[in-house]
Design a protein around this motif. Structure first.
Motif, PDB file in Angstrom:
ATOM      1  N   ASP A   1      13.014 -11.469  -3.716  1.00 11.76           N
ATOM      2  CA  ASP A   1      11.931 -11.281  -2.753  1.00 11.76           C
ATOM      3  C   ASP A   1      10.856 -10.361  -3.332  1.00 11.76           C
ATOM      4  OD1 ASP A   1      10.327 -10.836  -0.522  1.00 11.76           O
ATOM      5  OD2 ASP A   1      12.038 -10.874   0.856  1.00 11.76           O
ATOM      6  N   PRO A   2       9.614 -10.829  -3.509  1.00  9.54           N
ATOM      7  CA  PRO A   2       8.556  -9.980  -4.088  1.00  9.54           C
ATOM      8  C   PRO A   2       8.308  -8.693  -3.309  1.00  9.54           C
ATOM      9  CG  PRO A   2       7.867 -12.278  -4.096  1.00  9.54           C
ATOM     10  CD  PRO A   2       9.133 -12.213  -3.286  1.00  9.54           C
ATOM     11  N   LYS A   3       8.458  -8.732  -1.974  1.00  8.15           N
ATOM     12  CA  LYS A   3       8.187  -7.514  -1.207  1.00  8.15           C
ATOM     13  C   LYS A   3       9.200  -6.421  -1.527  1.00  8.15           C
ATOM     14  CE  LYS A   3      10.553  -8.625   3.198  1.00  8.15           C
ATOM     15  NZ  LYS A   3      11.071  -9.983   2.877  1.00  8.15           N
ATOM     16  N   THR A   4      10.396  -6.826  -1.976  1.00  5.51           N
ATOM     17  CA  THR A   4      11.406  -5.846  -2.378  1.00  5.51           C
ATOM     18  C   THR A   4      10.871  -4.937  -3.474  1.00  5.51           C
ATOM     19  OG1 THR A   4      13.289  -7.232  -1.770  1.00  5.51           O
ATOM     20  CG2 THR A   4      13.666  -5.588  -3.489  1.00  5.51           C
ATOM     21  N   TRP A   5      10.274  -5.516  -4.484  1.00  3.13           N
ATOM     22  CA  TRP A   5       9.850  -4.732  -5.647  1.00  3.13           C
ATOM     23  C   TRP A   5       8.570  -3.961  -5.377  1.00  3.13           C
ATOM     24  CZ3 TRP A   5      13.645  -3.976  -8.675  1.00  3.13           C
ATOM     25  CH2 TRP A   5      14.668  -4.927  -8.746  1.00  3.13           C
ATOM     26  N   LEU A   6       7.726  -4.487  -4.502  1.00  2.55           N
ATOM     27  CA  LEU A   6       6.529  -3.722  -4.125  1.00  2.55           C
ATOM     28  C   LEU A   6       6.922  -2.480  -3.329  1.00  2.55           C
ATOM     29  CD1 LEU A   6       4.133  -6.653  -3.171  1.00  2.55           C
ATOM     30  CD2 LEU A   6       3.773  -5.002  -5.026  1.00  2.55           C
ATOM     31  N   ILE A   7       7.821  -2.638  -2.353  1.00  4.02           N
ATOM     32  CA  ILE A   7       8.275  -1.481  -1.574  1.00  4.02           C
ATOM     33  C   ILE A   7       9.023  -0.503  -2.460  1.00  4.02           C
ATOM     34  CG2 ILE A   7       9.812  -0.762   0.303  1.00  4.02           C
ATOM     35  CD1 ILE A   7       9.152  -3.393   1.718  1.00  4.02           C
ATOM     36  N   TRP A   8       9.856  -1.025  -3.370  1.00  2.00           N
ATOM     37  CA  TRP A   8      10.618  -0.163  -4.285  1.00  2.00           C
ATOM     38  C   TRP A   8       9.675   0.688  -5.139  1.00  2.00           C
ATOM     39  CZ3 TRP A   8      11.255   0.869  -9.453  1.00  2.00           C
ATOM     40  CH2 TRP A   8      12.437   1.517  -9.830  1.00  2.00           C
TER      41      TRP A   8
ATOM     42  N   LEU B   1       0.867  -5.007  -1.227  1.00  2.00           N
ATOM     43  CA  LEU B   1       1.946  -5.420  -0.341  1.00  2.00           C
ATOM     44  C   LEU B   1       1.402  -6.008   0.952  1.00  2.00           C
ATOM     45  CD1 LEU B   1       4.952  -5.536   0.500  1.00  2.00           C
ATOM     46  CD2 LEU B   1       4.690  -3.180   1.347  1.00  2.00           C
ATOM     47  N   ARG B   2       0.403  -5.371   1.518  1.00  2.00           N
ATOM     48  CA  ARG B   2      -0.159  -5.856   2.780  1.00  2.00           C
ATOM     49  C   ARG B   2      -0.779  -7.246   2.618  1.00  2.00           C
ATOM     50  NH1 ARG B   2      -4.315  -5.964   6.559  1.00  2.00           N
ATOM     51  NH2 ARG B   2      -3.685  -5.173   8.615  1.00  2.00           N
ATOM     52  N   VAL B   3      -1.516  -7.436   1.533  1.00  2.19           N
ATOM     53  CA  VAL B   3      -2.125  -8.746   1.275  1.00  2.19           C
ATOM     54  C   VAL B   3      -1.036  -9.800   1.092  1.00  2.19           C
ATOM     55  CG1 VAL B   3      -3.483 -10.083  -0.378  1.00  2.19           C
ATOM     56  CG2 VAL B   3      -4.251  -7.804   0.309  1.00  2.19           C
ATOM     57  N   TYR B   4       0.015  -9.454   0.371  1.00  3.59           N
ATOM     58  CA  TYR B   4       1.120 -10.392   0.154  1.00  3.59           C
ATOM     59  C   TYR B   4       1.767 -10.803   1.477  1.00  3.59           C
ATOM     60  CZ  TYR B   4       5.787 -12.088  -0.889  1.00  3.59           C
ATOM     61  OH  TYR B   4       6.934 -12.835  -0.909  1.00  3.59           O
ATOM     62  N   LEU B   5       2.065  -9.823   2.342  1.00  2.90           N
ATOM     63  CA  LEU B   5       2.701 -10.138   3.622  1.00  2.90           C
ATOM     64  C   LEU B   5       1.798 -10.984   4.508  1.00  2.90           C
ATOM     65  CD1 LEU B   5       4.399  -6.706   4.458  1.00  2.90           C
ATOM     66  CD2 LEU B   5       5.488  -8.771   3.558  1.00  2.90           C
ATOM     67  N   GLN B   6       0.504 -10.715   4.471  1.00  4.71           N
ATOM     68  CA  GLN B   6      -0.447 -11.547   5.221  1.00  4.71           C
ATOM     69  C   GLN B   6      -0.402 -13.002   4.750  1.00  4.71           C
ATOM     70  OE1 GLN B   6      -4.088  -9.185   4.591  1.00  4.71           O
ATOM     71  NE2 GLN B   6      -4.363  -9.167   6.812  1.00  4.71           N
ATOM     72  N   LEU B   7      -0.407 -13.183   3.433  1.00  2.87           N
ATOM     73  CA  LEU B   7      -0.385 -14.530   2.874  1.00  2.87           C
ATOM     74  C   LEU B   7       0.908 -15.265   3.227  1.00  2.87           C
ATOM     75  CD1 LEU B   7      -1.925 -13.847  -0.661  1.00  2.87           C
ATOM     76  CD2 LEU B   7      -3.033 -14.953   1.289  1.00  2.87           C
TER      77      LEU B   7
ATOM     78  N   ILE C   1       0.353  -0.395  -2.099  1.00  2.31           N
ATOM     79  CA  ILE C   1       0.565  -0.684  -0.684  1.00  2.31           C
ATOM     80  C   ILE C   1      -0.479  -1.673  -0.174  1.00  2.31           C
ATOM     81  CG2 ILE C   1      -0.829   1.133   0.410  1.00  2.31           C
ATOM     82  CD1 ILE C   1       2.777   0.130   1.351  1.00  2.31           C
ATOM     83  N   ALA C   2      -1.682  -1.625  -0.749  1.00  2.00           N
ATOM     84  CA  ALA C   2      -2.705  -2.619  -0.395  1.00  2.00           C
ATOM     85  C   ALA C   2      -2.259  -4.011  -0.868  1.00  2.00           C
ATOM     86  CB  ALA C   2      -4.038  -2.248  -1.014  1.00  2.00           C
TER      87      ALA C   2
ATOM     88  N   CYS D   1       1.228  -0.655   6.615  1.00  2.00           N
ATOM     89  CA  CYS D   1       0.790  -0.479   5.229  1.00  2.00           C
ATOM     90  C   CYS D   1      -0.481   0.361   5.144  1.00  2.00           C
ATOM     91  CB  CYS D   1       0.566  -1.832   4.565  1.00  2.00           C
ATOM     92  SG  CYS D   1       2.078  -2.793   4.302  1.00  2.00           S
ATOM     93  N   ILE D   2      -1.401   0.139   6.073  1.00  2.00           N
ATOM     94  CA  ILE D   2      -2.643   0.920   6.094  1.00  2.00           C
ATOM     95  C   ILE D   2      -2.331   2.404   6.254  1.00  2.00           C
ATOM     96  CG2 ILE D   2      -4.741   1.386   7.429  1.00  2.00           C
ATOM     97  CD1 ILE D   2      -4.867  -1.611   8.047  1.00  2.00           C
ATOM     98  N   LEU D   3      -1.376   2.721   7.123  1.00  2.00           N
ATOM     99  CA  LEU D   3      -1.008   4.113   7.354  1.00  2.00           C
ATOM    100  C   LEU D   3      -0.406   4.753   6.106  1.00  2.00           C
ATOM    101  CD1 LEU D   3       0.506   3.755  10.929  1.00  2.00           C
ATOM    102  CD2 LEU D   3      -1.573   5.008  10.330  1.00  2.00           C
ATOM    103  N   VAL D   4       0.405   3.998   5.360  1.00  2.00           N
ATOM    104  CA  VAL D   4       0.965   4.534   4.107  1.00  2.00           C
ATOM    105  C   VAL D   4      -0.163   4.933   3.164  1.00  2.00           C
ATOM    106  CG1 VAL D   4       2.326   4.014   2.050  1.00  2.00           C
ATOM    107  CG2 VAL D   4       3.120   3.234   4.289  1.00  2.00           C
ATOM    108  N   GLY D   5      -1.175   4.061   3.056  1.00  2.53           N
ATOM    109  CA  GLY D   5      -2.314   4.380   2.193  1.00  2.53           C
ATOM    110  C   GLY D   5      -3.085   5.594   2.674  1.00  2.53           C
ATOM    111  N   LEU D   6      -3.264   5.715   3.984  1.00  2.00           N
ATOM    112  CA  LEU D   6      -4.051   6.823   4.530  1.00  2.00           C
ATOM    113  C   LEU D   6      -3.355   8.173   4.343  1.00  2.00           C
ATOM    114  CD1 LEU D   6      -5.418   5.301   7.877  1.00  2.00           C
ATOM    115  CD2 LEU D   6      -6.694   5.743   5.765  1.00  2.00           C
ATOM    116  N   VAL D   7      -2.030   8.220   4.526  1.00  3.06           N
ATOM    117  CA  VAL D   7      -1.354   9.520   4.476  1.00  3.06           C
ATOM    118  C   VAL D   7      -1.250  10.079   3.060  1.00  3.06           C
ATOM    119  CG1 VAL D   7      -0.024   9.091   6.562  1.00  3.06           C
ATOM    120  CG2 VAL D   7       0.977   8.520   4.329  1.00  3.06           C
TER     121      VAL D   7
END
Length: 537
Positions: A289-296, A467-473, A464-465, A357-363
């Motif tokens: 799962d690609p999101k696994t490695w982005l979150i990792w 990741l967000r684009v990937y999940l949207q797609l 994180i940006a 994801c936006i919140l992760v980037g902001l903090v």
């Protein structure tokens, strides 16, 4: 083909799903219709209305959340008390030299790393209440034994075993949260218990300040470990007596209430966690799962700064011209800002499904600025450098947001627990590397460390940006393939093809009444194989 909107306030149902969308890739939707059974095992929750549902949820909150909050508070205190102990004689009494203190900080995470994956297997297989309480007894005893250390070897050994003991805490709390709560509730509840991190920072600072005035042969730093160790051991009894192993075994709820609590998680959570077997195909799916490695990767980059600042905070503050006692007090406003950031972002992430994801980037933006200011301390006043240190305080709130993403976006017990283990392997790796960036020959400015912190947090924003684009797609692709809008607030296909959009507690209750769950709805399936499952962004 009928499209269901996720924006409607009333629960949406789709009956008689067209054959074209009953793909072989979605086994829940495949095959002939079977007789529906009323809500799971045949019981009735018809007497539970919206008001009663809210009352039951409050009762669950008051039983579960204080226990998780206290556990995580002590979990953080037992890790960070080392920083306070370092300015109250620990380094001198144990004869630490050169990089010894950095390795004392890092060795904890070698133990954590070693036990991170095995303990996730046990969390999913053993009675969670009993397992967590037994682990807490061991953890408290190891903390207290730290006071007996008189040299580098003893300190290294005890800290290693402390890492093993504490490796269970975060995976267990994540498992419990996803067991009891819906996808919309998980971010808020994770934020509540994770705020114990920062509250623990406040309490440990006050404790260190009070004990720091003690003058005897035992020395203040030893009292810190003795008091915390005993308190942690006593917490184990509270967990043993009050924390249920499963929803079905929760004696503080009636049988009807237990059924309602279980069914709501099947419909609006990430599936039932009871009686799940370990499935190696879910491990493979997690790794693919690609999101696994982005979150990792994001978790790793967030924890490199955390590992250093957590253990060197008091030493850095002292370098601004403050005494040992003053350095413990200055950490209190730092922790208060962290509590506000963790709680606030958790609430926002739970309220808005596209904000995580936006919140992760902001903090992590303030820490980028703060580390840049501290790195320029030679050319700016100490007051500005101290302000930069306070800007670092929002960084820790990125991790609970990542934990929420894992709990809300991974379905399948084995897949979720595999990702949990990987997340904490990244956590350990970052916390091992972090202290090594604080080079003893650069004390007290630690220029290399603060340059690295700035780079790590900047990379987090980029990843994180992505990741967000990937999940949207992926959400859009699944919408096209399945022919329905789907929902980021429900568990996916339930009740013979009904796909719900869960918007609040009232609609969860309605869904429990209206969806007549089939046996296969209780099956342990992954997010990839759950029809109508959409990812939170």
């Amino acid at each position: 083909m009928t499209m269901l909107s996720c924006s409607e306030r009333e629960p949406l149902l789709q009956h008689d799903q067209p054959e074209s969308s009953r793909s072989k890739n979605h086994p829940i939707m495949a095959g002939p219709e079977v007789n529906l059974v009323p809500n799971g095992d045949g019981g009735s929750v018809g007497n539970i209305g919206p008001d009663e549902a809210r009352r039951i949820l409050r009762r669950i909150d008051w039983r579960i959340m204080p226990l998780l909050f206290l556990t995580y508070t002590f979990n953080f205190m037992d890790k960070t008390i080392l920083s306070s102990a370092s300015v109250f004689g620990l380094r001198e009494d144990t004869h630490l030299e050169g990089s010894n203190y950095s390795w004392v900080s890092s060795i904890f995470y070698f133990g954590y790393f070693l036990w991170a994956y095995p303990t996730t297997l046990l969390v999913a297989r053993l009675p969670i209440g009993k397992y967590l309480s037994a682990d807490t007894f061991v953890w408290g005893a190891v903390v207290a034994l730290t006071a007996a250390c008189s040299n580098y070897g003893g300190l290294i050994t005890v800290r290693f075993f402390l890492g093993i003991a504490e490796a269970t805490i975060s995976p267990a709390l994540m498992f419990i949260t996803s067991t009891w709560y819906t996808r919309d509730e998980i971010p808020v509840r994770t934020g509540i218990w994770f705020a114990g991190n920062s509250v623990g920072g406040i309490v440990s600072s006050l404790l260190a300040y009070g004990i720091g005035h003690v003058s005897d042969n035992i020395h203040p730093w030893r009292w810190m470990f003795i008091i915390l160790g005993v308190a942690t051991f006593l917490l184990g009894f509270g967990l043993l007596l009050l924390l249920p192993d499963t929803i079905s075994g929760a004696e503080f709820l009636s049988p009807e209430e237990r059924q309602w609590a279980g069914d709501r998680v099947v419909i609006a959570g990430t599936g039932r966690t009871e009686n799940a077997t370990w499935k190696w195909e879910q491990v493979t799916e997690c790794l693919q799962d690609p999101k696994t490695w982005l979150i990792w990767s994001v978790a790793l980059l967030c924890q490199i700064p955390n590992g250093g600042t957590q253990n060197f905070a008091n030493l850095v503050i002292k370098s601004f011209g403050f005494s040992s006692l003053e350095s413990t007090l200055i950490n209190i406003p730092y922790s208060i800002i962290s509590v506000a950031a963790i709680s606030g972002t958790g609430w926002v992430a739970g309220r808005f499904r596209s904000m995580n994801c936006i919140l992760v980037g902001l903090v992590v933006v303030p820490p980028v600025v703060g580390s840049a200011l501290i790195g320029s301390r030679s050319s700016i006043p100490h007051g500005v450098s101290l302000f930069g240190y306070f800007l670092l305080s929002t960084g820790p709130s990125a991790l609970p947001l990542l934990l929420s993403l894992v709990q809300s976006n991974y379905r399948g017990v084995t897949k979720k627990m595999t990702m949990t283990a990987m997340l904490f392997i990244a956590y350990c790796t970052g916390n091992i590397v972090g202290p090594q960036l604080f080079k003893s020959d650069e004390e007290p400015t630690y220029d290399t460390a603060f340059r690295a912190i700035m780079v790590c947090y900047a990379l987090v924003i980029f990843l994180i940006a992505t990741l967000r684009v990937y999940l949207q797609l992926v959400n859009k692709w699944r919408q096209r393939e399945e022919g329905i809008q789907g929902s980021a607030g429900a568990s996916g296909a339930v009740g013979g093809g009904k796909v719900f959009d869960i918007t609040d507690t009232r609609n969860v209750t309605e869904a429990v009444h209206e969806v007549r769950l089939r046996p296969e709805d209780y099956e342990d399936t992954t997010d990839w194989k759950s029809f109508g499952f959409r990812y939170r962004l």
